[in-house]
Design a protein around this motif. Sequence first.
Motif, short mmCIF file in Angstrom:
data_model
loop_
_atom_site.label_atom_id
_atom_site.label_comp_id
_atom_site.label_asym_id
_atom_site.label_seq_id
_atom_site.Cartn_x
_atom_site.Cartn_y
_atom_site.Cartn_z
N GLY A 131 40.25 45.99 48.77
CA GLY A 131 40.37 44.29 48.61
C GLY A 131 41.78 44.43 47.53
N GLN A 132 42.40 43.67 46.53
CA GLN A 132 43.24 43.88 45.76
C GLN A 132 44.28 44.43 45.66
OE1 GLN A 132 45.11 40.82 45.54
NE2 GLN A 132 45.80 40.50 43.00
N SER B 201 36.87 42.10 49.37
CA SER B 201 36.39 40.82 48.24
C SER B 201 37.56 40.60 48.28
CB SER B 201 37.12 42.39 47.53
OG SER B 201 38.64 42.28 47.19
N GLY C 26 41.55 40.38 49.33
CA GLY C 26 41.25 41.26 50.32
C GLY C 26 41.29 40.65 51.02
N THR D 42 40.11 48.75 46.07
CA THR D 42 39.25 47.75 45.18
C THR D 42 38.10 48.05 44.32
OG1 THR D 42 37.93 45.73 46.17
CG2 THR D 42 36.94 47.46 47.46
N ASP E 268 42.63 54.83 45.56
CA ASP E 268 42.71 53.54 45.00
C ASP E 268 44.58 54.00 44.05
OD1 ASP E 268 43.38 52.07 42.13
OD2 ASP E 268 41.33 51.65 43.17
#
Length: 595
Positions: A218-219, A244, A247, A285, A312
């Motif tokens: 993701g981001q 996501s 992403g 994410t 993360d």
Amino acid sequence: MTKMKGGEFIVDYLIEQKVPYVFGICGHGNVGILDALHARKDEIKLVSPRHEQCAGHMADGYFRVKHAPVATLTSTGPGSANMVMPLVTALSDSSAFLAITANVPTSQANRAPFQELYKHNQADFAQVLRPVVKRSFQPSRVDMLPLAMRQAFDTMVTGRPGPVNLDVPYNVFQEEGEIEMPPRGHVMGAHRPAVSDADLDAALDMIASARRPVFFIGQGTTLSEAGPELTELQARLGIPVITSPNGMGCVPADDPLTLGFIGRNGAYPANQAGRHADLVICVGTRFDDRSSSTWHQGYSWNFPATRLLQVDIDPAELGRNYAPSLGLIADAKTFCRQLLGSLERRKDIRHGNFQEWRSEIAGWREEWRKFVEPNFNAITTPIRPEYVVGTLQKTLPDDVILTLDSGVHHNWFMQFWEPKRPASMLNSWGYSSMGFGVCSVLGAQLAAPERPCVAVIGDGGFMMAPYVVATAVEYELPCVWIIWNNFAWGAIRDLQYGLFDGREIGTGFYKGAQGPGGERYNPDFAVWARACGADGYTVTRSEDLAAVVEQAVRNRRPCVIDVHIDSDVRPISTGTWQLPPIPYTEPAFGKPWKA
């Protein structure tokens, strides 16, 4: 030590940090810094949109493309209150900018002067922003500015990025003090924490023992610029990748192992892979409700039967919704490099391990293709949503930056859009703010002036910030707005149809508020654009769409394209989504599966 005014120091430090723009609106509370910006206007440019919310979304869009923060400037009271929406949007999606808000002079604090918020504490506006920023600083003297500015820039980009507020009393802009310029603050990527050797070995052991692994990115992956490493991992190991919306673009969209988004409006192969995986490698994410089918087991994911390796940079995200089998605090790019560097010594992890899994995924992809493909070529009036997505995919250049608002159109793009580059599909994902796509395209265009920047936004979202067209004309920004015109708050109307037996109220746009069955109403958006000095087109036939979009991009001028969409065609649910206590619906395509 140099004697200067507070406003002069702030501008000097922004220039020192290589900030090229301040997006802001003038007011009595910040007029004290405008003269300092005027003096350095050849080195830092003030861009003034017609609304403070737009300034914030522009700064957010700039950061998502450039991965370097700019600043916004608002006045005391209402102007700064308008920044709440863009700040929480940025915070929710790990985007960063410095929001400089003005406040009343310290000599007037707690006397209830014009626009002071004083109910609980003097000049208390910083507490309004406390929930929507990573940190708020309120220097009340000129000599407090150097530390506040350095810490603000460090805070924005260290760890998980986020916006920061600098709340400045009016007098501090104009008062003088002896100030020493502090060192430059951090830049993105300066700190990249890695996992320990023991944790890396544990992660590798989990991959080695898996037979149906997937990556979920993701981001955090996008901001870490980990696309090249993930692409190499995808190719060398043959592990599929679920993304996501933030992403998307990190791994090649045309790779058969790039499965797209997951959840209610995700792609069917992504949901199938999530349901049947025995290991999910989650990198940067979150498992929010939309990407997890509201955490219903077997609809998108199958935890706890499936093992979870979660990586993360923000420790607060580890185990927020699913307890990981192994949770690691690390930068996405660094972790992926560590995996790549370990493959030579791990002969038990090979591309051939997952051949049977890849065959299953190929079958799901073919099922999905056969189901959706016919509608991408359907010539209809009004235009089918799939036709619009497919035509834009074929027509827009590969280097396009797409900004998207919240709305039913976003569901279609999450499901089918294939961005060719990282950070080229900008979404208001976490907070789902309407107006983000409308405004952030301006910031994206300033961040990448050589690239085409196109906003695809709903008619409802565009009407929240139509002044953006005037700003684009004023600053000669060749942005294109494609309005998904279905004459409704379409996503919410669809909920009424699906969950409340079609009892529609307050979601359609009708002349005279006649309600369903009456004459639909929207302004003529093309005329609106031309009144601003931009180009404007209305497209009601499928056959006309490609040529109009090609012309708009080629002209390199601000342009609005009003596209009339068939409002009776709804996104295909392949997972589910629940608004408790309303019962959730079953997928329209595909079935849940529990291990």
